[in-house]
Design an enzyme around this catalytic site. Structure first.
Site, PDB file in Angstrom:
ATOM      1  N   LEU B  10       0.337 -59.567 -85.236  1.00 30.58           N
ATOM      2  CA  LEU B  10      -0.614 -60.685 -85.333  1.00 30.58           C
ATOM      3  C   LEU B  10      -0.190 -61.686 -86.399  1.00 30.58           C
ATOM      4  O   LEU B  10      -1.007 -62.135 -87.204  1.00 30.58           O
ATOM      5  CB  LEU B  10      -2.027 -60.162 -85.608  1.00 30.58           C
ATOM      6  CG  LEU B  10      -2.893 -59.924 -84.373  1.00 30.58           C
ATOM      7  CD1 LEU B  10      -3.459 -61.240 -83.851  1.00 30.58           C
ATOM      8  CD2 LEU B  10      -2.164 -59.181 -83.277  1.00 30.58           C
ATOM      9  N   GLY B  11       1.087 -62.037 -86.393  1.00 28.72           N
ATOM     10  CA  GLY B  11       1.573 -63.099 -87.281  1.00 28.72           C
ATOM     11  C   GLY B  11       1.230 -64.460 -86.681  1.00 28.72           C
ATOM     12  O   GLY B  11       0.296 -64.580 -85.891  1.00 28.72           O
ATOM     13  N   HIS B  12       1.995 -65.481 -87.035  1.00 27.61           N
ATOM     14  CA  HIS B  12       1.702 -66.829 -86.545  1.00 27.61           C
ATOM     15  C   HIS B  12       1.647 -66.879 -85.026  1.00 27.61           C
ATOM     16  O   HIS B  12       0.728 -67.433 -84.440  1.00 27.61           O
ATOM     17  CB  HIS B  12       2.754 -67.820 -87.053  1.00 27.61           C
ATOM     18  CG  HIS B  12       2.721 -68.019 -88.534  1.00 27.61           C
ATOM     19  ND1 HIS B  12       1.686 -68.668 -89.153  1.00 27.61           N
ATOM     20  CD2 HIS B  12       3.578 -67.644 -89.514  1.00 27.61           C
ATOM     21  CE1 HIS B  12       1.906 -68.693 -90.462  1.00 27.61           C
ATOM     22  NE2 HIS B  12       3.050 -68.076 -90.701  1.00 27.61           N
ATOM     23  N   VAL B  13       2.656 -66.312 -84.357  1.00 24.28           N
ATOM     24  CA  VAL B  13       2.718 -66.409 -82.897  1.00 24.28           C
ATOM     25  C   VAL B  13       1.672 -65.520 -82.247  1.00 24.28           C
ATOM     26  O   VAL B  13       0.955 -65.940 -81.337  1.00 24.28           O
ATOM     27  CB  VAL B  13       4.126 -66.045 -82.379  1.00 24.28           C
ATOM     28  CG1 VAL B  13       4.155 -66.112 -80.851  1.00 24.28           C
ATOM     29  CG2 VAL B  13       5.161 -66.979 -82.973  1.00 24.28           C
ATOM     30  N   THR B 122       9.502 -61.348 -79.598  1.00 28.12           N
ATOM     31  CA  THR B 122      10.201 -61.001 -80.840  1.00 28.12           C
ATOM     32  C   THR B 122      11.689 -61.383 -80.774  1.00 28.12           C
ATOM     33  O   THR B 122      12.367 -61.097 -79.800  1.00 28.12           O
ATOM     34  CB  THR B 122      10.086 -59.475 -81.078  1.00 28.12           C
ATOM     35  OG1 THR B 122       8.694 -59.148 -81.204  1.00 28.12           O
ATOM     36  CG2 THR B 122      10.836 -59.046 -82.335  1.00 28.12           C
ATOM     37  N   HIS B 178      18.400 -67.262 -76.042  1.00 29.52           N
ATOM     38  CA  HIS B 178      17.404 -68.054 -76.770  1.00 29.52           C
ATOM     39  C   HIS B 178      17.921 -68.127 -78.201  1.00 29.52           C
ATOM     40  O   HIS B 178      17.503 -67.393 -79.081  1.00 29.52           O
ATOM     41  CB  HIS B 178      16.030 -67.378 -76.711  1.00 29.52           C
ATOM     42  CG  HIS B 178      14.975 -68.067 -77.546  1.00 29.52           C
ATOM     43  ND1 HIS B 178      14.670 -69.393 -77.424  1.00 29.52           N
ATOM     44  CD2 HIS B 178      14.165 -67.585 -78.524  1.00 29.52           C
ATOM     45  CE1 HIS B 178      13.717 -69.707 -78.278  1.00 29.52           C
ATOM     46  NE2 HIS B 178      13.393 -68.642 -78.965  1.00 29.52           N
TER      47      HIS B 178
END
Lengths: 307, 307, 307, 307
Positions: B10-13, B122, B178
């Protein structure tokens, strides 16, 4: 035809609110303003990177007060949340800091010719809403704080959890300061066809009252800011204005009999506060509300002295 | 009947994606998992504070892998963005760190009995998607990385800005890693009824290619993370799965001819990768793609050695 | 994971409801059933022609009861509206006709193995809901009629028009038969912080009551059917089930103390009627409700005799 | 700030489109116009009965051309579908009838001061769009027919069904008359990374072409009107205007080289046709388009002679 909304302050709340507006396509044109130009430009570009995957067009203007001249709604979310963390979570701890910014932003808004509805999230929200009204010179009806709209949502969630019902099926309000002197007006809370006082003991009501007040603290001390609940409240308030929805909701609006902005239900539409509601409160509730109004006025005075 | 989605990290993204899912009511039941228990509980409560104002019910479970047993989709957004900031923005800089977490999370997911579709955000996403596939033991089709879906969105935005057209009206893809070895497959890009190569000089195409790659860097260095664009990509991918939409989109999927996961268009539905697309690329593009595949494999090997 | 909804009867209401479900993407899989095979196939194809322009996938199965075995919700909208036109707009005029169809459809549903929630719109809705419960053998909680949900919406609209407020900001209900013996339970209606009885004279309340009952007639005699309002009520009820929303709403549910289905508020969720509400009605309201219950039972008995 | 849309003709298509706009909250203010005053008033009231259950405010004005003065978009859906049923389903059969209405409506619109974008659904759409442009005196860019937007959707559905892909993942267009002389421009159709001509035999392409043309007939002869697919096309076109989305879509727009309105892709935004696209068609396609243009012009001439 264009729907234009400005957000001033792209911190946790402002960025979350802008995200909500982009996802819900609340407006065609967003104007984002922040003193940290690198941050706000970064957010703007990040929002534009959503479009190919969402399909909704987004037009964003950055740091241009002139673009607010014909905005329908401007939301002030500026603030310095760290000031609260250092001050036992009293929202008035932010006033000496934010009041200086607010005066400047208010003047800049006035200079831009903005004549829409100003929605204030910046804390201490009741005091700051008043300051904005003074410095923008907008009619009192066109300057509205989110007030106890979030606290009411927390109260409804606390009631709903206990009764296994949707929070939106609970009616009623928290009144007064969006801060420590607020209270649930139990005489107004109804759920499942009953007055809430028929369903819970005083002890349980006290627990719900505490949760609705301290709910924010639990969120706050888990991440040292709150954003999702307050952004949903601001989104709803901005939508009520832009859609002219004439919904009733408890927001910080000017009540002449108390001589201050405070959280109290009103009908919200395109012109802002379309109508003030008059509740039939108990004597105890009236006293609490008077006390809360006095607290707002006293703390505002002190806060501005230290500014 | 229940639509259940898990988000790990549950970080920024992760928090932005969860916000998107709550606002769009993508699922009935969210399972949020994070090593920082205080933070994830704070976010969960904050989401619940939205309900009274949005009306949509939200059921949230926190830090319970067992709840993922019957999840439809799990999204991995874990990571440590600070590692990128210290390492010249090469996403492979995160691998030694994230690989350890990924192995553990993969094993925990497997132990939970999860058998839905795993969406991987991730970084370095192509390598991490492969690791997840190995440690969960899920079929290759059920493990998908967001890959170049975001880079493609950035390319479309860069093209769209130049031609005053909606990014969703630009077709085509970025292919490969990516990361720094990706490229726009110009032979596939069409807009306004024309091959893009008819509309722009090579110089201009190079500029667009650079923007689509460096777009992320601009966002990144403005706030030291990116969240809105990538969350919109992950949201679209998760929706394609949960709605069984059979949309074509460039995502990180396993291509046997390259022996690795990499960004390449596929048809996405409830079972994950429903069909692999075969593009007719130019010789130059084929070489670039082969090079990108080799880069992914080489960096994965090195990164795991340092783990 | 799949959300499957069946609609039986693709007349004005059924087709409008299906349109609403396709537009709001309420489910992944629609099962449409109608005795007019050409018409229902035509509607199904027409819905599929929407997809390229809306982007939402739609899976439709036509006239296959077996496909309802694992449906989450089935909505009965069958009927013969012409029967009402010839019979002074008493919804019970449809009973001799619809009861025969309902018995057959109930048996076919039972044979299909359907075990979800059955939402009944077919008139006379309180009688038909009871018949469906008997012939499907589903638990009483899983068979729900739209009841006075539409009449309540009409009452709220009539109140809202007079007070310049959003109908959703009016609380309260119409109770009893979805038909001529229904009534507004004034003791429950609140708006702008007041009991409605404080705001209007008895004469005005009578006018609102008349409008909420006759509103349907005005719509009906303008086009000889009604579809949009009733479809919105059925949509909301189906959403409450499929989203497990635990909203409170007045719907036709079985009340043992009256020995019949009738319009009365309940909490609705995935299992259907999750909880029956107990209102504190006035003596007069209690009598009206008893009378309405007797009317339903009497008319049901007579209607079935003529079937 | 207000978004205002007018719909002229509340038949099957107009009422379905109005329903779509109310459900999607496309505008704040709907102006509904129909010669059958009872019917349009009935529909208006029926839409208002939705509000208490949907929560979205709806403002509706009935049969007042003056209210269109500041409308953003007006959609013409008037027609007499029975004329088609009696005339072997040639849309030009409606021209002698509709042309008289169109001339009057065009003049009334002009008199109202309307200066937004006029979206034309009325058949034969290419001819009628031209008539509207003449009689309203609006710039050619501000009068747009739905043209082959629906036929293109049908073609995409026919392709998508065969390839198990989302219709929105098929690119390409039907060109020319929204009628029997139209055709799929195969040179422009791409799906799954391939030209469609690589994936299907000529025989199969002919079958798809036939389905995209006759799809409407199948729907038509099942219920003797079509409404959902065409309303979705009109909704998308109106949204592109009101959201200034700059999407590319095949619509009936004036092409000077053919001297007529016909279905051909264009970029659509707030000003209407923002840019005309130039396709690189094959010689055969160019001939078909020329033939279709001649058919439109010839049939328009004949139809007006009989009017």
């Amino acid at each position: 035809m264009t729907r234009k909304i400005g957000i001033i302050g792209l911190g946790h709340v402002g960025a979350t609110l802008a995200h909500s507006m982009v996802l819900k396509h609340t407006c065609d044109h967003l104007v984002l303003i922040d003193t940290n130009e690198k941050k706000v430009k970064s957010d703007a570009l990040d929002f534009c990177d959503m479009v190919a995957n969402t399909g909704y067009p987004v037009h964003i203007t950055v740091n241009d007060y002139a673009a607010l001249q014909d905005a329908d709604v401007v939301v002030s979310t500026l603030g310095n949340i760290e000031l609260q963390a250092n001050n036992t979570n009293d929202r008035f701890a932010e006033l000496p800091f934010t009041s200086k910014q607010v005066v400047q932003v208010g003047r800049d808004l006035k200079a831009s010719g903005f004549h829409g509805v100003l929605v204030v999230v910046t804390n201490p929200v009741d005091a700051v809403t008043q300051l904005y009204q003074q410095y923008t010179g907008l009619p009192k009806e066109q300057v509205i704080g989110t007030g106890t709209l979030l606290d009411t949502a927390r109260m409804k969630r606390a009631v709903a959890d206990r009764l296994q019902v949707n929070p939106a099926s609970v009616s009623g309000y928290n009144l007064g300061e969006h801060g420590n002197s607020q209270f649930v007006a139990w005489s107004q809370v109804r759920v499942k066809g009953h007055a809430i006082t028929d369903l819970f003991s005083q002890e349980e009501l006290d627990a719900i009252n505490y949760e609705s007040l301290r709910g924010g603290h639990t969120v706050f001390f888990g991440k040292f800011y709150t954003n999702f609940g307050i952004a949903a409240a601001a989104q709803r308030l901005a939508e009520a204005v832009i859609n002219d929805s004439h919904e009733e909701m408890p927001v910080s609006n000017y009540r002449p009999e108390y001589g201050t902005y405070l959280g109290y239900p009103a009908i919200v539409g395109r012109k802002g506060i379309v109508e003030r509601i008059d509740l039939q409160l108990t004597e105890e509730e009236k006293e609490k509300l008077l006390h809360s109004a006095e607290t707002i006025k006293e703390n505002t005075r002190k806060g501005l002295e230290h500014a």
